[in-house]
Design a protein around this motif. Structure first.
Motif, short mmCIF file in Angstrom:
data_model
loop_
_atom_site.label_atom_id
_atom_site.label_comp_id
_atom_site.label_asym_id
_atom_site.label_seq_id
_atom_site.Cartn_x
_atom_site.Cartn_y
_atom_site.Cartn_z
N ALA A 21 0.79 -1.23 0.00
CA ALA A 21 0.03 0.08 0.00
C ALA A 21 0.80 1.31 -0.09
N LEU A 22 2.04 1.21 0.75
CA LEU A 22 2.88 2.34 0.75
C LEU A 22 3.54 2.51 -0.55
N LYS A 23 3.96 1.56 -1.24
CA LYS A 23 4.56 1.69 -2.60
C LYS A 23 3.68 2.26 -3.34
N LYS A 24 2.42 1.70 -3.34
CA LYS A 24 1.33 2.28 -4.56
C LYS A 24 0.85 3.57 -4.37
N ALA A 25 0.94 4.07 -3.01
CA ALA A 25 0.82 5.51 -2.56
C ALA A 25 2.06 6.21 -3.22
N GLN A 26 3.22 5.94 -3.27
CA GLN A 26 4.29 6.67 -3.86
C GLN A 26 4.22 6.87 -5.33
N THR A 27 3.59 5.98 -5.95
CA THR A 27 3.51 6.01 -7.47
C THR A 27 2.21 6.41 -8.05
N THR A 28 1.23 6.83 -7.38
CA THR A 28 -0.05 7.54 -7.74
C THR A 28 0.00 8.84 -8.22
N GLY A 29 1.14 9.36 -8.68
CA GLY A 29 1.10 10.80 -9.29
C GLY A 29 1.57 11.86 -8.30
N THR A 30 1.03 12.86 -8.38
CA THR A 30 1.56 13.98 -7.59
C THR A 30 0.63 14.18 -6.39
N ARG A 31 1.10 14.74 -5.16
CA ARG A 31 0.43 15.18 -3.99
C ARG A 31 0.78 15.98 -3.36
N MET A 32 0.41 16.74 -2.37
CA MET A 32 0.40 17.93 -1.79
C MET A 32 0.32 17.53 -0.13
N LYS A 33 1.11 18.23 0.56
CA LYS A 33 1.08 18.37 1.96
C LYS A 33 1.31 19.61 2.38
N VAL A 34 1.13 20.03 3.63
CA VAL A 34 1.80 21.08 4.54
C VAL A 34 2.97 20.53 5.29
N SER A 35 3.82 21.20 5.01
CA SER A 35 5.24 20.80 5.62
C SER A 35 5.12 21.25 7.04
N ASP A 36 6.15 20.73 7.65
CA ASP A 36 6.48 21.08 9.31
C ASP A 36 6.60 22.36 9.61
#
Length: 80
Positions: free
Chosen positions: A19-34
């Motif tokens: 599941a973690l590997k799949k999440a890494q290859t599903t394109g671009t994603r965004m998050k708020v940094s620390d």
């Protein structure tokens, strides 16, 4: 641990890893940094992180960036 417990734990870890590997290859994603910036993942090896004002300034330059790329097409490389 019993043999059955070890097998169940191994299967759970394999599923989690997949599941973690799949999440890494599903394109671009965004998050708020620390530090409160916006990080965009999936464009390259490392995330691109800018603060809100920097992203807005860059987005407002969209037409200028497209013109620059078009004018310098012969010098630019594409990642396949």
């Amino acid at each position: 641990m019993a043999d059955d417990d070890l097998k169940a734990e191994l299967e759970r870890l394999r599923n989690e890893n997949a599941a973690l590997k799949k999440a890494q290859t599903t394109g671009t994603r965004m998050k708020v940094s620390d530090k409160g910036g916006v990080s965009v993942y999936g464009l390259g090896r490392f995330p691109v992180t800018l603060y809100k004002e920097q992203w807005l300034k860059l987005l407002n330059m969209g037409d200028e960036i497209r013109s620059f790329i078009a004018a310098n097409e012969s010098q630019l490389k594409s990642k396949d």
